[in-house]
Design an enzyme around this catalytic site. Structure first.
Site, mmCIF file in Angstrom:
data_model
loop_
_atom_site.group_PDB
_atom_site.id
_atom_site.type_symbol
_atom_site.label_atom_id
_atom_site.label_comp_id
_atom_site.label_asym_id
_atom_site.label_seq_id
_atom_site.Cartn_x
_atom_site.Cartn_y
_atom_site.Cartn_z
ATOM 1 N N TYR A 1 0.644 -1.243 -0.169
ATOM 2 C CA TYR A 1 0.104 0.059 -0.296
ATOM 3 C C TYR A 1 0.646 1.238 -0.143
ATOM 4 C CZ TYR A 1 -2.758 3.326 1.903
ATOM 5 O OH TYR A 1 -4.042 4.717 1.941
ATOM 6 N N LYS B 1 0.922 4.007 -2.990
ATOM 7 C CA LYS B 1 1.089 5.092 -2.699
ATOM 8 C C LYS B 1 2.403 6.139 -3.255
ATOM 9 C CE LYS B 1 -2.116 6.677 -1.080
ATOM 10 N NZ LYS B 1 -3.768 7.652 -1.808
#
Length: 376
Positions: free
Chosen positions: A161, A165
């Site tokens: 994640y 990002k």
């Protein structure tokens, strides 16, 4: 440049900024709060998400159930849009973290779609909701700022994640200045943990990791941001991408938090009561319990080091360039309310497995505490 920044403090007519806007992730906690606030300010708001909001759609807003990975749908929905708030993301916590392909397809592929649509629709403003995780992966950061804290190298991110990002954030910044009818102006906001009324996802994730909080302790600290302060920061960032604000935010990143730091880790207070609370929530079936238990071991092993080091960030740049002035809120009250809301009466028929699991949890926590402090 200093003269321009001082000029930003003067009052402007807010009606000059009442556009048609798109909020991706508009069915989620923050996206919905942002869209609701913008609608109340007079904006024409489109909320886009694969999941419907749990609350009624506010006046001035329209909800579309769609996926940012569906380019054709996204392109159609963006007709006439003048600003995109890209808050949609996937894989922040829980079992989602293990779905690497889906995490990447949403966070990177979906962001690429948003950027291309902005270009093809000549949408002049794009505000991207990032995370402090793009610059933090376990090494101490104390009062970091945008100029001094570099990106974490891709191979050193603690989870996919955070890695995706960071990639998406850099894509948004690279798109800044792209030729449209005019030019695409982009900026990035880096919030920390979000809290506020009804927000349990960030709080639940971190409380599960820490098991308890004690405020005022001189140990490791981090920042939090109240949802209303984060909403304010997004609105100010969009305004700062306009010519009337000298496009001061164009191509910029901003750390966003409440402007205070709080303690992260206390392995004693509320330990037994909180562990029992967490364990009771996941004993419905043996299979579900086993899956959860193994996931938590994996998750805590990845995060153990992070909770024992400082990671705090200054918001001076956001104050100076955006005019961001966060209101004071009490995180302690939010934590207390969370714990009270999660109380579950024990089932007398299942006391024995609960206590066995409690002992396992205490043993696991002790091991994690040892490993975490050893790493320092």
């Amino acid at each position: 440049m200093k003269i321009i920044k001082k000029a930003l403090s003067v009052n402007v007519n807010r009606s000059d900024f009442l556009w048609k806007v798109l909020v991706t992730g508009g069915g989620g906690y923050f996206g919905f709060r942002l869209g609701r606030d913008l609608a109340s300010q007079g904006f024409t708001v489109i909320l886009l998400d694969i999941c419907k909001p749990s609350c009624d759609i506010p006046d001035g807003a329209t909800f579309y159930q769609s996926d940012i990975r569906d380019y054709a749908s996204l392109y159609k929905i963006c007709e006439g849009v003048e600003c995109v708030f890209h808050t949609a993301a996937y894989g922040m916590s829980g079992p989602e973290q293990l779905k690497r392909e889906q995490v990447e397809s949403v966070n990177v592929g979906g962001t690429n779609n948003v950027i291309i649509v902005c270009k093809e629709r000549s949408i002049p403003r794009l505000v991207y909701t990032s995370t402090t995780n793009v610059v933090f992966a376990g090494r101490a950061v104390t009062d970091g700022d945008e100029a001094s804290v570099p990106y974490v190298p891709n191979d050193l991110h603690i989870d996919h994640y955070s890695r995706t990002k960071a990639i998406a954030e850099q894509m948004v910044l690279l798109a800044n200045g792209s030729l449209l009818t005019g030019r695409l102006q982009t900026c990035v906001l880096r919030p920390c943990g979000i809290y506020g009324p009804g927000e349990w996802r960030h709080l639940h994730r971190v409380i599960r990791r820490l098991f308890s909080f004690r405020f005022g302790d001189p140990n490791a600290k981090m920042n939090w941001v109240h949802v209303d302060n984060l909403v304010l920061a997004h609105r100010l960032a969009a305004e700062a991408l306009t010519i009337k604000r000298s496009c001061i935010a164009s191509g910029q990143t901003y750390f966003i938090n409440d402007g205070v730091s709080v303690n992260l880790f206390d392995c004693v207070l509320h330990l037994s009561s909180f562990l029992k609370l967490q364990l009771l929530q996941f004993i419905n079936t043996r299979e579900r319990l086993q899956i959860y238990f193994y996931q938590q071991i994996f998750h805590h092993l990845l995060q153990a080091r992070n909770i024992t080091v400082n990671h705090t960030f200054k918001i001076d740049k956001a104050r100076r360039e955006l005019g961001f002035c966060p209101k004071p809120y009490n995180l302690g009250d939010c934590v207390e309310h969370y714990l009270k809301s999660q109380q579950t009466p024990p089932n007398s028929a299942s006391q024995l497995p609960q206590y066995l699991l409690l002992l396992m949890g205490i043993f696991t926590l002790a091991l994690l505490c040892f490993l975490a402090f050893q790493s320092n």
